[in-house]
Design an enzyme around this catalytic site. Sequence first.
Site, PDB file in Angstrom:
ATOM      1  N   LYS A 140       0.841  -1.212   0.000  1.00 43.63           N
ATOM      2  CA  LYS A 140       0.000   0.000   0.000  1.00 43.63           C
ATOM      3  C   LYS A 140       0.867   1.249   0.000  1.00 43.63           C
ATOM      4  O   LYS A 140       0.565   2.227  -0.699  1.00 43.63           O
ATOM      5  CB  LYS A 140      -0.921  -0.004   1.216  1.00 43.63           C
ATOM      6  CG  LYS A 140      -1.731   1.284   1.359  1.00 43.63           C
ATOM      7  CD  LYS A 140      -2.685   1.246   2.543  1.00 43.63           C
ATOM      8  CE  LYS A 140      -3.455   2.561   2.646  1.00 43.63           C
ATOM      9  NZ  LYS A 140      -4.489   2.521   3.708  1.00 43.63           N
ATOM     10  N   HIS A 279      -3.114 -24.900 -38.555  1.00 48.25           N
ATOM     11  CA  HIS A 279      -4.165 -23.926 -38.271  1.00 48.25           C
ATOM     12  C   HIS A 279      -5.354 -24.591 -37.585  1.00 48.25           C
ATOM     13  O   HIS A 279      -6.506 -24.338 -37.911  1.00 48.25           O
ATOM     14  CB  HIS A 279      -4.590 -23.203 -39.546  1.00 48.25           C
ATOM     15  CG  HIS A 279      -3.486 -22.407 -40.150  1.00 48.25           C
ATOM     16  ND1 HIS A 279      -3.536 -21.925 -41.456  1.00 48.25           N
ATOM     17  CD2 HIS A 279      -2.283 -22.010 -39.663  1.00 48.25           C
ATOM     18  CE1 HIS A 279      -2.414 -21.260 -41.718  1.00 48.25           C
ATOM     19  NE2 HIS A 279      -1.660 -21.317 -40.639  1.00 48.25           N
TER      20      HIS A 279
END
Length: 337
Positions: A140, A279
């Site tokens: 933080k 493909h």
Amino acid sequence: MSSPIVKRALISVSNKNGLAEFARELSAAGIEILSTGGTRKHLESAGIAVRDIAQYTGFPEMMDGRLKTLHPKVFGGILCRYDNPDDMSGLEDHGILTFELVVVNLYPFEETVAREGVAMAEAIEQIDIGGPSLVRAAAKNHAFTTIATSPNQYETILEQIHAAGATDLELRRRLAGEAFAHTARYDRAIADYFAGRQTEEGFPATVGLSFNRRAVLRYGENPHQSAAVYLDANVAVPSVVTAEQLNGKELSYNNLLDLDSVLAIVRHFNDPAVAVMKHNNPCGAAVADNLAEATRRAMAGDPQSAFGSILGMNRPVDAASAEVLAEPGLFVEAIIA
């Protein structure tokens, strides 16, 4: 405000790989090290000067280590904003030291519950409380505080400290993101463990998935698309993503699809098997008494479509199979075996 000089590091880790070397470099750079329990003993046994966190806070470790770092004198030094006068005067008023570097990784909860027959009481003791709190606090406050949650980060942190005595904001921001991902995965593992023990018919109410990015690809299915490949963090089965590339150019999105498909096909067979894909369209598949014959038959399924194809084999490529693929008129883009 410029990046604060790293004067002090808090170190409390479960994974101690590379830690002694890292801490030794920090100490040599004039950085004071504070640590807890097993981590402190590990560093002291390596001859590294360490200050006990309990000596600093004035509060001893309690409850078999369940309570050791949860103290204002620890979190105040991590969360303070160096450009906020009230924060800094508050530290001075209460004798709180700053921690510019926090090095924490968490109890091995996932590894513990993955073992056969682990009792719930043992699993619960591997639920880290102070560790995630330290990590989140440092992340933080990454505008000023550096957080390290993995040994893989030590080298980069040291490089910047050696060069400037501090880390830069870009690195701290990246480390903060990795830290939040670290605690998120940890909490997800704990939630999944408890969900798995309170299920109806073996199915939890929610399922959490975690994936680690392995590579950013040149492009996606088409050149104008972006793509990356991720690996399921909870799966250890060998796959296209974990395979070692021995030769050739960087694999494309379509290469990976075809490689994954042919691997899935040949895994179904015990006899030597070869599959051919282009493909994502099957061009041939065969099994035979030997890999070379299976290769010949698979390539013969649709020789024209097989030009520039992807092959999968369920055996290591041998010389005879390589000879088949070296015959004139054949071209294979990639092989997985």
